[in-house]
Design a protein around this motif. Structure first.
Motif: not given
Length: 244
Positions: A71-80, A117-127, A180-185
């Motif tokens: 979850n905190f990795s996703m926070v950092a990734f979405n913030a980036y 593309w990073l946003f697109y790729f994040s959708k796979y991680i969110e699986l 939103v995903h920064v807040i959510m994660y």
């Protein structure tokens, strides 16, 4: 009849592939929608059939540490991702009114493509969200809406990034979504950290409201930019045609 339909589908498929922006063709999973489609079908089969059957006679896994890291990795990734969207247009040169897609190979356009593309790729991680639900036997959270969102969004975004990957109002929603995903994660990470953090989660009741407000804001901006964009329609179409 069937052959005619298949031929028509293949023609449309070939046409769309030819329209794919050359600037994204070398990115992973961007050469064809086939790979993406198989990944998403595999995801649906895994979380709806294989996973539940595997866990049927097993106790739920305790994955708190893994979930905190995730979850905190996703926070950092979405913030980036948000930062990249801002630095490649929204925080620098965009007018926030009617910005056409940038078909050039300028550093800013290429950076916007990378952010998209990073946003697109994040959708796979969110699986992995659903995988955690299944392994923890939280079956009530594996709803139709949850599965639909995670399996359809990457598929639709693939077409968006291949046809119009750089700029314009089309990239506003993913930037807001990443916010939103920064807040959510952040919430999910703190919740997984244990009871001692519960006192910091008083804002849980506002999560849904935040999501709804951001959807409304995104829709509002997109709708109210349609009128000024109409005056640029001929220029936009001509610019798009000359790119291919």
């Amino acid at each position: 009849m069937f052959q005619a339909m298949l031929s028509a589908i293949l023609k449309i498929y070939d046409y769309l592939l030819k329209r794919t922006d050359a600037r994204v063709r070398d990115y992973p999973l961007m050469q064809s929608p086939i790979q993406m489609t198989f990944i998403l079908l595999g995801y649906v089969i895994l979380v709806l059939y294989v996973g539940p059957r595997y866990m049927a006679n097993r106790k739920p896994f305790h994955l708190n540490t893994a979930m905190i890291v995730y979850n905190f990795s996703m926070v950092a990734f979405n913030a980036y991702i948000v930062y990249e969207f801002l630095m490649s247009g929204w925080g620098t040169t965009y007018t926030w009114r009617c910005d056409l897609c940038d078909n050039s190979s300028s550093p800013e356009a290429l950076r916007m493509i990378r952010a998209a593309w990073l946003f697109y790729f994040s959708k796979y991680i969110e699986l992995l969200d659903t995988v955690f639900f299944v392994l923890r036997k939280k079956h009530g959270q594996v709803t139709f809406l949850h599965i639909f969102h995670h399996s359809v969004l990457p598929w639709t975004w693939w077409w968006g990034i291949t046809l119009t990957p750089a700029g314009g109002m089309g990239c506003f929603h993913p930037m807001v979504n990443a916010c939103v995903h920064v807040i959510m994660y952040t919430y999910y990470g703190l919740a997984a950290a244990g009871p001692r953090f519960q006192k910091y989660l008083w804002w849980k009741k506002y999560l849904t409201a935040i999501q709804l407000v951001t959807i409304l804001v995104s829709s509002h901006i997109n709708v109210f930019t349609i009128t000024p964009c109409l005056s640029h329609k001929e220029h936009s179409v001509g610019h798009f045609e000359n790119t291919f």
